[in-house]
Every structure is written in C-alpha cells, then in structure tokens.
Design a protein around this motif. Structure first.
Motif, PDB file in Angstrom:
ATOM      1  N   ARG A 106      20.720 -16.502  -2.719  1.00  0.00           N
ATOM      2  CA  ARG A 106      20.286 -15.221  -2.156  1.00  0.00           C
ATOM      3  C   ARG A 106      19.209 -15.430  -1.092  1.00  0.00           C
ATOM      4  O   ARG A 106      19.250 -14.817  -0.026  1.00  0.00           O
ATOM      5  CB  ARG A 106      19.764 -14.295  -3.256  1.00  0.00           C
ATOM      6  CG  ARG A 106      20.872 -13.558  -3.982  1.00  0.00           C
ATOM      7  CD  ARG A 106      20.325 -12.422  -4.838  1.00  0.00           C
ATOM      8  NE  ARG A 106      19.546 -12.879  -5.972  1.00  0.00           N
ATOM      9  CZ  ARG A 106      20.052 -13.241  -7.150  1.00  0.00           C
ATOM     10  NH1 ARG A 106      21.352 -13.192  -7.350  1.00  0.00           N
ATOM     11  NH2 ARG A 106      19.266 -13.632  -8.123  1.00  0.00           N
ATOM     12  N   SER A 128      26.780 -17.806   0.049  1.00  0.00           N
ATOM     13  CA  SER A 128      27.545 -17.629  -1.178  1.00  0.00           C
ATOM     14  C   SER A 128      27.066 -18.623  -2.235  1.00  0.00           C
ATOM     15  O   SER A 128      26.745 -19.777  -1.928  1.00  0.00           O
ATOM     16  CB  SER A 128      29.027 -17.864  -0.881  1.00  0.00           C
ATOM     17  OG  SER A 128      29.747 -18.040  -2.078  1.00  0.00           O
ATOM     18  N   GLY A 183      20.822 -16.576   1.970  1.00  0.00           N
ATOM     19  CA  GLY A 183      21.844 -15.690   2.509  1.00  0.00           C
ATOM     20  C   GLY A 183      23.224 -16.318   2.546  1.00  0.00           C
ATOM     21  O   GLY A 183      24.009 -16.070   3.460  1.00  0.00           O
ATOM     22  N   GLU A 208      19.201 -17.529  -7.176  1.00  0.00           N
ATOM     23  CA  GLU A 208      18.113 -17.038  -6.321  1.00  0.00           C
ATOM     24  C   GLU A 208      18.050 -17.848  -5.022  1.00  0.00           C
ATOM     25  O   GLU A 208      17.775 -17.300  -3.959  1.00  0.00           O
ATOM     26  CB  GLU A 208      16.766 -17.135  -7.050  1.00  0.00           C
ATOM     27  CG  GLU A 208      16.594 -16.135  -8.157  1.00  0.00           C
ATOM     28  CD  GLU A 208      15.269 -16.301  -8.894  1.00  0.00           C
ATOM     29  OE1 GLU A 208      14.421 -17.112  -8.478  1.00  0.00           O
ATOM     30  OE2 GLU A 208      15.084 -15.612  -9.910  1.00  0.00           O
TER      31      GLU A 208
END
Length: 158
Positions: free
Chosen positions: A31, A36, A34, A28
């Motif tokens: 993500r 990898s 933004g 999370e």
C-alpha cells in the motif's frame, strides 16, 4: 545502505532501493508503495526442531501451515513469535525480514509463484526500506527450495 543492500552489492545483484513510509507488514508495504500485493515477497519465519526457516511467498497469499511443515520436514513447526524474531534476527526490524537465508544463516523455502515474476519487492531489514529486483537474480546463488507454501485462492474456506 543496509546490511541487506551491502550483501546484495557484494553478490553483484542488480537491484533498486525503494524507500517508503514505515510499514509493519508486507501488505502495508504494498500500500505504501502503491503496488499490488502480488509484487511483494513476504518473508515468514518458522520455528522448527532444527532452528528457524524462512518461507517466502507473495504478500497477497496466506501461508498454508500444513504445506510449510511438510516443506521443512517438521510437523510440529510453528510461526516464530515476535520475541523469538527480535532475538534471532536482531539486525532486522519486526516485519522486515529479507528473503535471504544465506545472509541470515537459515534455510529458505520459496513459493513457486514468487519465481513467476520478473521483479519483486522485498523488505531489506528495515520498515522503511525495500529492495526491488529479479527473483531469478535474487535466488541465483541462494540455496533455496522452491516448493508450494500456499494453496490457490479458490481452495480457501472462509
């Protein structure tokens, strides 16, 4: 500043604080930022016969418990429970353990893949704050053992 960034500052480590939306896991976190999942170092706590140990691996990889048990020298070692984590590491939010064994008073084991990166991002004890820095600098004064903790992805059987 958090207790983690205070510690890194005292050690003279160059780092960048990265604020992000609340993240309960390292995936999370990736993500939310933004980036990898390979760029995020996740820290897992193992309960061993001698206390806790930190295991640091890329967020994109799964811990191989057999390799982890061999690394810590305890074939009965297991993942620490949330209750154990809250008690043993009360100054860290769940899912936000920093990979700093000396700060937390426990041994640390680092997967070699982490050391291959120029920079990594890792939790700073908070679900909304991470730190970006060089693994070489991060672990420079740490007494860590660099040892495989994951198998290559092609070895996984689904």
């Amino acid at each position: 500043m958090s207790f983690v960034t205070d510690y890194l500052t005292r050690r003279g480590m160059a780092f960048e604080v990265v604020d992000h939306p609340r993240a309960f896991t390292s995936l999370e976190e990736a993500r939310a930022l933004g980036i990898s999942a390979d760029e995020v170092a996740k820290t897992v706590a193992l309960a061993t016969d001698r206390g806790y140990a930190l295991l640091v691996l890329p967020a994109s990889r799964r811990l191989d418990l057999r390799l982890a048990r061999a690394a810590v020298g305890d074939h009965g070692a297991r993942l620490a429970t949330e209750e154990e984590l809250q008690h043993a590491f009360a100054n860290c939010e769940l899912g936000a353990l920093p990979p700093l064994g000396s700060l937390l008073g426990v041994p640390a084991y680092v997967d070699p893949e982490i050391m291959e990166h120029d920079t990594v991002i890792f939790a700073a004890g908070s679900q909304t704050e991470s730190v970006k820095g060089s693994p070489a600098d991060l672990f420079r004064d740490e007494q860590v053992q660099v040892i495989p903790l994951t198998r290559p992805p092609h070895d996984y059987v689904e």
